[in-house]
Scaffold this active site. Structure first.
Site, PDB file in Angstrom:
ATOM      1  N   THR A 499     -36.461  11.366   5.678  1.00 59.21           N
ATOM      2  CA  THR A 499     -36.277   9.966   6.066  1.00 59.21           C
ATOM      3  C   THR A 499     -36.887   9.763   7.446  1.00 59.21           C
ATOM      4  O   THR A 499     -36.232   9.311   8.377  1.00 59.21           O
ATOM      5  CB  THR A 499     -34.784   9.593   6.015  1.00 59.21           C
ATOM      6  OG1 THR A 499     -34.273  10.009   4.736  1.00 59.21           O
ATOM      7  CG2 THR A 499     -34.578   8.092   6.122  1.00 59.21           C
ATOM      8  N   HIS A 500     -38.129  10.177   7.569  1.00 59.91           N
ATOM      9  CA  HIS A 500     -38.868  10.004   8.813  1.00 59.91           C
ATOM     10  C   HIS A 500     -40.041   9.073   8.547  1.00 59.91           C
ATOM     11  O   HIS A 500     -41.190   9.485   8.602  1.00 59.91           O
ATOM     12  CB  HIS A 500     -39.341  11.352   9.370  1.00 59.91           C
ATOM     13  CG  HIS A 500     -38.225  12.300   9.681  1.00 59.91           C
ATOM     14  ND1 HIS A 500     -38.424  13.632   9.894  1.00 59.91           N
ATOM     15  CD2 HIS A 500     -36.900  12.095   9.809  1.00 59.91           C
ATOM     16  CE1 HIS A 500     -37.248  14.223  10.145  1.00 59.91           C
ATOM     17  NE2 HIS A 500     -36.312  13.297  10.092  1.00 59.91           N
TER      18      HIS A 500
END
Lengths: 579, 253
Positions: A499-500
């Site tokens: 989740t970057h």
């Protein structure tokens, strides 16, 4: 139809790390701040039954309800984008504290190289090392200018860490000492030392000791229970907005938090934003909240989407390469190697989200790229986050994924696999971008955000390089069998990766090529600040939250200045030929 | 509280067996593993009937919330057992309660894709775009299970329930490879749901109806729900712990 409320000075759209930091810093200054958060409230008391892998890690209870809103996705421009109907590749946060509730806590500073990547790459390797399709840009701020803000975030969060020999230089030590050494981190460090690398402990938001931050908020000592990523912390031992900046803001009496408040539009008169429109999701009532200053502090996706749906800024067009909103969307790649041990078992079920060891020898420009045809790299780590049985069934490559052999092998190796992994930086490419979807709508009837994204040649070369480096370390650690990871044919929205997500509303020095200045103030709209990883001009080789936190403190300072000075805070440097 | 103590005693006995077995280095030892698995079930029937996976007459949770025909449930059960079979390591999907886990999940938010984007229009996606059927998961299971039986009749002239294990595997493999035509969804989408739900049922907290007696966790030596490992995480030796389920966290039972 919408009820117009009394004007307030500042409104934030979303209350996670960035909204919480803005709220705390400005409320402390005496500004009246309203935080609009579309999810529900939650605090440590809500996590008493959190040790439930199925509910939280598999069914994603803390994550975004996609039935209301999702994104659409396609690999390339001539494909039809389709909705991301289920969560997979990344896990969007929802609720008070946002993804800051269920992050792992790894808290890095991007490298000086990152912030001036275009200049420094050109300087060392000549112009066009990557070719014209890669839209590499400096961030409009140097590391030295940003350094105090990094420390401000680390002090607020109480980060536990130690000196990183190859990392960005620090003016102060970490607020708390590193987490515990374990047989797993020790083995990684021994192997790294044998290979003449420079190992150290990962800087952690799961605290090594109980800590009181400068605002008087207390974060407890981590218990290493192994339920961190995708979970809230039942001990209050993970640094979150809910443990720190949100109570600080509320404690001033200048901050009003409104839950279940879903912002659908920024009110824009062509020159300034006059407020926001939002719906109370519990009553269905619609409100307009006028404000002197609007701060977009939702995630990357919604920061970009709200601007596009409100007609603010110039949308990026990959054909003409003009416009900026949606430009330079980046992600990360995850090279690595699994080491299988036949004779040893490790306590991998114990752990913490940021427990681990790392080397930065292969990150940024810490090694010479003259003889390779990619730039940058990634932090290379071993983590001990707590392996849980549904999600962790690593088996050797030639094993089927069901049936008797799968069962045996997945049970056998459950405590016998150690993975060395890297977070490969992601370079912007003209064809990777965010825009509005022409077909699909959210529950309010507004267009969804459309993501067009695929791996680039740079990604593939970097992946191969880093996977081999990871494999070298895993072999040196004594694994009997080491399997390097391979990159898939195309980016896939289904399996969890990271989740970057970054970019879309990027910062820079030039109003023609960036959306916000180095205070994250919109070039086009003086009283609008857009805060978060949406401002990253590319994605570095680390978890982004430390840099997000630093930029939020920088933006808070900009908003303080704006309250006094008004107008643009930075003189834009137009490099070019206006397109 | 008395009930808690009894459970603890019971499972400690189980734990001791388990650890001596590991300390003896006989991991994967066929005979030992099998004996252990069976004994565990028997122990529980004797001392803690409310938690038994083996004696379904005593467990009121072991009934159907979603499926309407027992035949469909039996086909599902047998398929899960092929995916996660009983073996030397311990019980398979059926003994762990996985079919009931899936039945119960299909009746709720999971089966109805409640928190997922289910607005149209629907188009077939690429392999990289994920779930794109208008069918909800419970409908995908209906369509998939019917297809399994139809395919079994076609290939072997018998119901899926009557096939030999290896024949059942052939049908499952065909589904996995996308080689069976289903209405509204690909067979590989169905198979992947079936496969992942089976693993989820084997290893989720027993509160969901699978992982009976925490034996999924015991096979993997996963201790479940512990408050803290701060005093053990730097130990060199592997530590086998008596597993704990979330029920231990409820203070008022």
């Amino acid at each position: 139809m919408a009820t117009e409320l009394d004007k307030v000075e500042i409104v934030t759209v979303g209350v996670g790390w960035t909204g919480g930091i803005i709220a705390a810093e400005l409320a402390k200054e005496g500004a009246q701040v309203v935080g609009l958060e579309r999810g529900k409230g939650r605090s440590t008391e809500d996590f008493q039954h959190i040790h439930d892998e199925y509910r939280y890690a598999i069914r994603y209870e803390l994550m975004q309800d996609l039935s209301r809103e999702t994104i659409t996705f396609r690999n390339h421009r001539d494909e039809r984008a389709l909705p991301m109907r289920q969560l997979g590749s990344f896990l969007l946060g929802e609720g008070l504290g946002g993804a800051g509730v269920h992050w792992n806590g790894q808290t890095w500073r991007f490298l000086p190289y990152d912030l001036e990547i275009k200049s420094k790459t050109d300087e060392r390797y000549g112009e066009n090392k990557l070719g014209d399709d890669y839209t590499l840009q400096d961030w409009g701020i140097s590391y030295d200018e940003l350094e105090p803000y990094f420390y401000q975030f680390e002090k607020t969060a109480g980060i536990s860490g130690e000196e990183n020999p190859k990392g960005a230089p620090r003016s102060n030590p970490y607020p708390t000492p590193p987490m515990k050494e374990t047989p797993i981190t020790q083995r990684f460090k021994d192997a790294a030392n044998n290979l003449n690398l420079n190992p150290f402990h990962i800087p952690s938001g799961n605290l090594s000791e109980t800590y009181e931050n400068p605002d008087g908020e207390t974060i407890n000592q981590c218990q290493y229970c192994g339920f961190c990523e995708r979970f809230g912390c039942e001990y209050g031992a993970k640094s979150t907005p809910n443990m720190t900046v949100i109570p600080t803001a509320l404690g001033t009496d200048n901050f009003e938090l409104r839950m279940h408040s879903n912002v659908t539009e920024l009110m824009y008169d062509g020159d300034t934003v006059t407020g926001v429109r939002y719906t109370d999701l519990q009553t269905g009532e619609e409100f307009i909240q006028p404000a002197d200053i609007v701060v977009l502090t939702s995630y990357v996706m919604n920061n970009a989407r709200l601007l596009l749906n409100s007609g603010i800024g110039r949308p990026y067009d990959p054909e003409t390469r003009s416009g900026v909103i949606g430009k330079n969307y980046c992600y990360q790649i995850l090279p690595g190697a699994n080491g299988f041990f036949e004779e040893e078992k490790f306590n991998t079920y114990m752990g913490a989200g940021s427990l681990g060891a790392a080397v930065d020898d292969y990150n940024g420009d810490n090694f010479d790229h003259s003889d390779v045809d990619f730039i940058h790299g990634g932090v290379t780590t071993i983590t001990q986050t707590g392996q849980r049985p549904i999600n962790n069934n690593t088996v050797p490559n030639d094993t089927p994924n069901w049936g008797a052999e799968f069962k045996s092998q997945s049970i056998k190796y459950y405590h016998r696999v150690l993975a060395v992994g890297a977070q490969g930086a992601s370079m912007p490419h003209r064809n990777n971008y965010l825009s509005l979807d022409p077909d699909y709508k959210d529950i309010f009837g507004q267009p969804l955000l459309r993501m067009t994204y695929d791996y680039t040649e740079q990604d593939r070369k970097l992946h191969d390089y880093l996977s081999e480096k990871c494999a070298e370390i895993a072999r040196e650690m004594g694994a009997d069998n080491v399997e390097p990871r391979e990159i898939s044919d195309h980016y896939n929205i289904v399996p969890y990766q990271t989740t970057h997500n970054t970019g879309g509303v990027i910062m820079g020095a030039d109003p023609d090529t960036s959306a916000v200045n180095n205070y994250l103030q919109m070039w086009d709209v003086d009283n609008l600040f857009v805060v978060g990883a949406s401002a990253f001009a590319h994605n570095g080789g680390y978890n982004p939250t430390g840099t997000v936190g630093a930029l939020a403190y920088r933006a808070a300072e900009g908003i303080k200045k704006f309250r006094e000075e008004n107008g643009q805070l930075v003189q834009g440097k137009r490099s070019s030929k206006q397109v | 509280m008395a009930e808690n103590n009894e459970k603890t005693t019971m499972s400690r006995r189980r734990f001791i067996k388990n650890s001596s077995y590991v300390a003896g280095g006989a991991i994967g030892g066929g005979v030992l593993g099998t004996v252990l698995g069976r004994n565990l079930l028997n122990d529980n029937q004797g001392t803690a009937p409310e938690e038994s996976s083996g004696d379904s007459s005593q467990n009121f949770n072991r009934a159907l919330m979603y499926f309407t025909r027992e035949k469909d449930f039996n086909i599902l059960s047998q398929a899960t057992e092929r995916i996660f079979p009983d073996d030397d390591n311990g019980p398979g999907a059926i003994a762990l309660g996985v079919p009931f886990f899936i039945d119960h999940q299909l009746a709720g938010a999971y089966g109805h894709n409640d928190r997922e984007y289910m607005q149209g229009p629907f188009y077939p996606g690429s392999d990289f775009q994920g779930y794109q059927t208008r069918l909800k998961r419970h409908e995908v299971f209906d369509v998939g299970i019917q297809a399994m039986d139809r395919e079994s009749q076609k290939e072997f002239d018998a119901s899926f329930e009557e096939l030999e294990g290896e024949q059942q595997d052939q049908i499952l493999k065909k589904l996995q490879d996308g080689d069976v035509k289903l209405k509204g969804v690909t067979s590989s989408t169905f198979f992947e749901l079936l496969r992942s739900a089976t693993i989820e049922g084997a290893y989720s907290d027993p509160l969901y109806g699978g992982n009976g007696n925490m034996e999924g966790w015991m096979m993997k030596e996963f201790p479940g729900n512990y408050m803290s490992y701060i005093d053990e995480i730097d130990e060199e030796e592997f530590i086998t712990k008596e597993p704990k389920a979330l029920r231990a966290h409820i203070s008022t039972q």
